[in-house]
Motif scaffolding. Structure first.
Motif, PDB file in Angstrom:
ATOM      1  N   GLY A 187       0.402 -63.573   2.910  1.00 33.71           N
ATOM      2  CA  GLY A 187       1.196 -64.785   2.710  1.00 33.71           C
ATOM      3  C   GLY A 187       1.040 -65.314   1.295  1.00 33.71           C
ATOM      4  N   GLN A 188      -0.141 -65.073   0.711  1.00 34.11           N
ATOM      5  CA  GLN A 188      -0.373 -65.602  -0.639  1.00 34.11           C
ATOM      6  C   GLN A 188       0.614 -64.974  -1.622  1.00 34.11           C
ATOM      7  OE1 GLN A 188      -2.559 -68.043  -1.469  1.00 34.11           O
ATOM      8  NE2 GLN A 188      -1.878 -67.958  -3.589  1.00 34.11           N
ATOM      9  N   ASN A 261      -2.814 -76.660   6.993  1.00 30.64           N
ATOM     10  CA  ASN A 261      -4.153 -76.288   6.544  1.00 30.64           C
ATOM     11  C   ASN A 261      -4.503 -77.273   5.424  1.00 30.64           C
ATOM     12  OD1 ASN A 261      -6.426 -75.183   5.433  1.00 30.64           O
ATOM     13  ND2 ASN A 261      -5.505 -73.230   4.862  1.00 30.64           N
ATOM     14  N   ASP A 289       5.811 -72.674   5.158  1.00 34.04           N
ATOM     15  CA  ASP A 289       4.719 -71.712   5.328  1.00 34.04           C
ATOM     16  C   ASP A 289       4.295 -71.687   6.796  1.00 34.04           C
ATOM     17  OD1 ASP A 289       2.424 -70.200   5.308  1.00 34.04           O
ATOM     18  OD2 ASP A 289       1.674 -71.020   3.421  1.00 34.04           O
ATOM     19  N   SER A 320       2.625 -64.390   7.908  1.00 36.14           N
ATOM     20  CA  SER A 320       1.453 -63.554   7.636  1.00 36.14           C
ATOM     21  C   SER A 320       0.825 -63.083   8.937  1.00 36.14           C
ATOM     22  CB  SER A 320       0.432 -64.378   6.855  1.00 36.14           C
ATOM     23  OG  SER A 320      -0.777 -63.673   6.755  1.00 36.14           O
ATOM     24  N   SER A 322      -2.413 -62.477   8.802  1.00 40.68           N
ATOM     25  CA  SER A 322      -3.835 -62.665   8.491  1.00 40.68           C
ATOM     26  C   SER A 322      -4.592 -63.459   9.550  1.00 40.68           C
ATOM     27  CB  SER A 322      -3.986 -63.392   7.151  1.00 40.68           C
ATOM     28  OG  SER A 322      -3.598 -62.563   6.105  1.00 40.68           O
ATOM     29  N   LYS A 323      -3.973 -64.489  10.081  1.00 39.36           N
ATOM     30  CA  LYS A 323      -4.730 -65.373  10.973  1.00 39.36           C
ATOM     31  C   LYS A 323      -4.671 -64.868  12.414  1.00 39.36           C
ATOM     32  CE  LYS A 323      -5.147 -67.702   7.230  1.00 39.36           C
ATOM     33  NZ  LYS A 323      -6.345 -67.676   6.419  1.00 39.36           N
ATOM     34  N   ARG A 330      -3.847 -57.550   4.773  1.00 36.86           N
ATOM     35  CA  ARG A 330      -3.025 -58.028   3.648  1.00 36.86           C
ATOM     36  C   ARG A 330      -1.543 -57.771   3.920  1.00 36.86           C
ATOM     37  NH1 ARG A 330      -4.494 -61.344   2.970  1.00 36.86           N
ATOM     38  NH2 ARG A 330      -3.706 -61.841   0.924  1.00 36.86           N
TER      39      ARG A 330
END
Ligand code: PLP
Length: 490
Positions: A187-188, A261, A289, A320, A322-323, A330
Motif C-alpha cells: 500500500g505504501q 490508523n 486508503d 493491501s 499486508s494486514k 509486499r
C-alpha cells in the motif's frame, strides 16, 4: 537549526558502549553512524561536552576526545562561543539532507531499519503471517514455471491477481474490473505513486489528523503543503472537507475512513456519501486508503467504501494484503478508473519496473481465503486487544483510550507529560513506541502514543511491563526536573 538535547541524543546512541576501542573511539563511532544515516541533520547543534558527559557517565575529556575524532574526520565543526554542529558532507544538498533527517525521525520506518533485536517493537502495527500464507507460498513456486520463459516484468501486475483483486473489491460493494486495478509493492507504494501522479511541490493537500504517518512522510517528500482536518470518533466530516477545499483550493485529499490508523475510527455511511459529493463538487480527488478495512474487531463491518459513491473516478483507492495476510508479501494495489491506471503504470515503471512476480502468485492463491482469514484475524486480534487493555488497566491505570472498532492499534492518552519525551525513555527501557506527533501533521497529539496489539501474547505482556517501568522512571524524572535543581530525564 535543530538543537539536540543530551536526552534526545541519548535515545539515538543508547548502544554506544557496544562498539570497539577506547571509550572516546566508541562514542565517536556511534555518533558518526547517527550522522551518516541522517538521524542528525546537517547544522544540528550537539550538546556541550560537559552536559553530554554527565548524561553518559563520562568525563568531559572523553567527550572532547570523541568530538575531536569526529572533527578530524570532517563529521562535525565547532565555532568558539557558538558550539559544535553537524557538518555538511561534501556535495551536500541542503533540502535533501533536511528531508532525510526528517524521515529518519519517523520511528515507524527507522524502527524497521535500526531497532536492536532485544527491543519490544510496538512501533510497527503489522501482524505475523496468516495461517494459509506458508502453504500458498509453497504452491506458488510451482505456478512460477509457466512464467519462466517470459521476462517477468508485469508493470500493471499479474493478470490473474488483478482479476482476483477486482473480484475481491466487487464482493465488497464496489464493482471493479480487472483493468481498474494496478498491483503495487504494498500500500505504501500505491500511496507514493498516486502522490507522484497528483502532487507537485508546494501543492496543498488535505489530510486527517491523526492519520497514517507513512502517507504524511510521502506527501512531505513530494513537497506538499499539508492542511489537516481533525478526525474524531467518526473520522473526517464532510462539512470540514468542504470548508477546507474551499479555503485551500486543494485538488487532493488523503483519508482512511475504514479504521483510521492510529485511532480505529470509522466514517459512517451517510458521511461517506457526502464526502464523495464534496470531492465531486470541488473536482478534487480523494485517495481512500483501504489498507486496514478488513481488520474489523468486535463491532460491525465498516460501510461500503467512499469510492462506491463516487463512480465518476473522483475517489481512487489504495488496498493491501499486508494486514490481512502478511506485510512481508509486499502486495498492494490501486483501484482507479482505467485512464488513471494507465498513467500510474508509467509512474510505476520508473519506480521499480514491476512488482516481484512470486509474491503476486502467492497473493493470487491467498485472496480466495480472505473471508476465512478475516474471521481468524478478528478472533485473534480481539483477544490481543483485550489482553492489552487489561494489562494497561492493571499496570498503567492513569492512561486512557477509546476501544477501536477495528485496526491494529490503541490510541492512548497520557495523563501528563509529553509522548515524544516518554517514548525516548521507553526506548531506554527496551520498548519502541511511536508518540502522537508522528501521526499529526499539525504537530499536535503530544499527549498520545500509539500502541499496536498484534504482537504475540508474551511480547505484548513484556512490552507493557517495560512501558510501566519506563512510565514510573519518567514520572520521577519529570517531577524532579520541575524542582529548582533541574535534573534531566534519564
Ligand atoms: C493506512 C495504511 N496505509 C498503508 C500502509 C502501508 O502498508 P503496506 O505494508 O501495504 O505497504 C499502512 C501500514 O501500516 C497503513 O496503516
Amino acid at each position: 537549526m535543530d538543537i539536540i538535547s543530551s536526552a534526545q541524543l541519548m535515545g539515538m546512541i543508547s548502544t554506544w558502549r557496544q562498539g570497539r576501542g577506547s571509550l572516546r573511539r566508541r562514542l565517536a563511532d556511534c555518533l558518526r553512524d547517527v550522522i551518516e544515516r541522517g538521524d542528525l541533520a546537517v547544522g544540528a547543534r550537539l550538546p556541550p561536552e560537559r552536559t553530554l558527559g554527565a548524561h553518559l557517565g563520562l568525563s568531559r575529556t572523553t567527550v572532547i576526545g570523541a568530538y575531536d575524532l569526529l572533527r578530524d574526520e570532517g563529521w562535525i565543526r565547532s565555532w568558539r562561543g557558538s558550539g559544535t554542529f553537524v557538518a555538511a558532507p561534501k556535495g551536500a544538498q541542503g533540502h535533501r539532507d533536511q528531508l532525510v533527517a526528517h524521515l529518519a525521525r519517523n520511528p515507524l520506518f527507522s524502527g524497521l531499519i535500526d531497532s536492536p533485536a532485544t527491543t519490544v517493537d510496538f512501533a510497527a502495527a503489522s501482524p505475523g503471517a496468516a495461517a494459509p500464507v506458508a502453504d500458498a507460498a509453497r504452491s506458488a513456486v510451482a505456478d512460477l514455471t509457466g512464467h519462466l520463459r517470459g521476462h517477468g516484468y508485469l508493470t500493471l501486475g499479474l493478470p490473474a491477481l488483478r482479476h482476483a483483486i477486482a473480484a475481491h473489491m466487487s464482493a465488497r460493494a464496489l464493482p471493479t474490473a480487472e483493468d481498474e486495478v494496478l498491483v503495487t509493492t504494498g500500500g505504501q507504494q500505491a500511496i507514493s505513486l498516486l502522490i507522484t501522479l497528483y502532487v507537485e511541490a508546494a501543492d496543498p493537500v488535505v489530510v486527517e489528523t491523526p492519520t497514517y504517518a507513512g502517507a504524511l512522510d510521502a506527501l512531505r517528500a513530494a513537497g506538499a503543503r499539508l492542511f489537516a482536518i481533525p478526525a474524531g470518533e467518526q473520522g473526517m466530516r464532510a462539512d470540514d472537507l468542504r470548508q477546507m477545499l474551499a479555503r485551500t483550493r486543494a485538488r487532493l485529499a488523503y483519508l482512511t475512513p475504514s479504521f483510521n490508523n492510529p485511532t480505529g475510527s470509522v466514517v459512517p455511511l451517510e458521511t461517506r456519501r457526502e464526502l464523495a459529493r464534496v470531492a465531486n463538487e470541488f473536482q478534487a480527488t480523494l485517495v481512500e486508503d483501504h489498507t486496514l478495512a478488513e481488520i474489523a474487531l468486535d463491532g460491525a463491518e465498516p460501510p461500503p467504501p467512499i469510492a462506491a459513491f463516487g463512480p465518476d473516478g473522483s475517489v481512487v483507492m489504495v488496498g493491501s494484503l499486508s494486514k490481512l495476510f502478511w506485510g512481508g508479501l509486499r502486495v498492494g494495489w490501486v483501484r482507479a478508473p482505467r485512464s488513471v491506471i494507465r498513467r500510474l503504470a508509467r509512474v510505476k515503471a520508473v519506480a521499480d519496473i514491476a512488482s516481484s512476480l512470486l509474491p503476486q502468485l502467492v497473493a493470487t492463491r491467498l485472496l480466495p481465503f480472505a473471508d476465512d482469514v478475516r474471521a481468524e484475524r478478528r478472533q485473534e486480534l480481539t483477544a490481543r486487544l483485550d489482553q492489552l487493555t487489561s494489562l494497561l488497566t492493571e499496570l498503567l491505570p492513569s492512561w486512557s483510550w477509546r476501544r477501536p472498532a477495528g485496526g491494529l492499534s490503541l490510541w492512548v492518552r497520557l495523563p501528563e507529560g509529553s509522548g515524544p519525551d516518554f517514548a525516548e525513555v521507553a526506548l531506554r527501557h527496551g520498548v519502541a513506541v511511536v508518540p502522537g506527533p508522528h501521526f499529526c501533521p499539525d504537530d499536535g497529539c503530544h499527549d498520545r502514543l500509539r500502541i499496536p496489539f498484534c504482537l504475540d501474547p508474551g511480547r505484548l505482556e513484556s512490552g507493557v511491563r517495560r512501558l510501566a517501568h519506563a512510565w514510573a522512571a519518567y514520572r520521577i524524572a519529570t517531577r524532579v526536573s520541575t524542582q529548582p535543581q533541574h535534573r534531566t530525564i534519564v
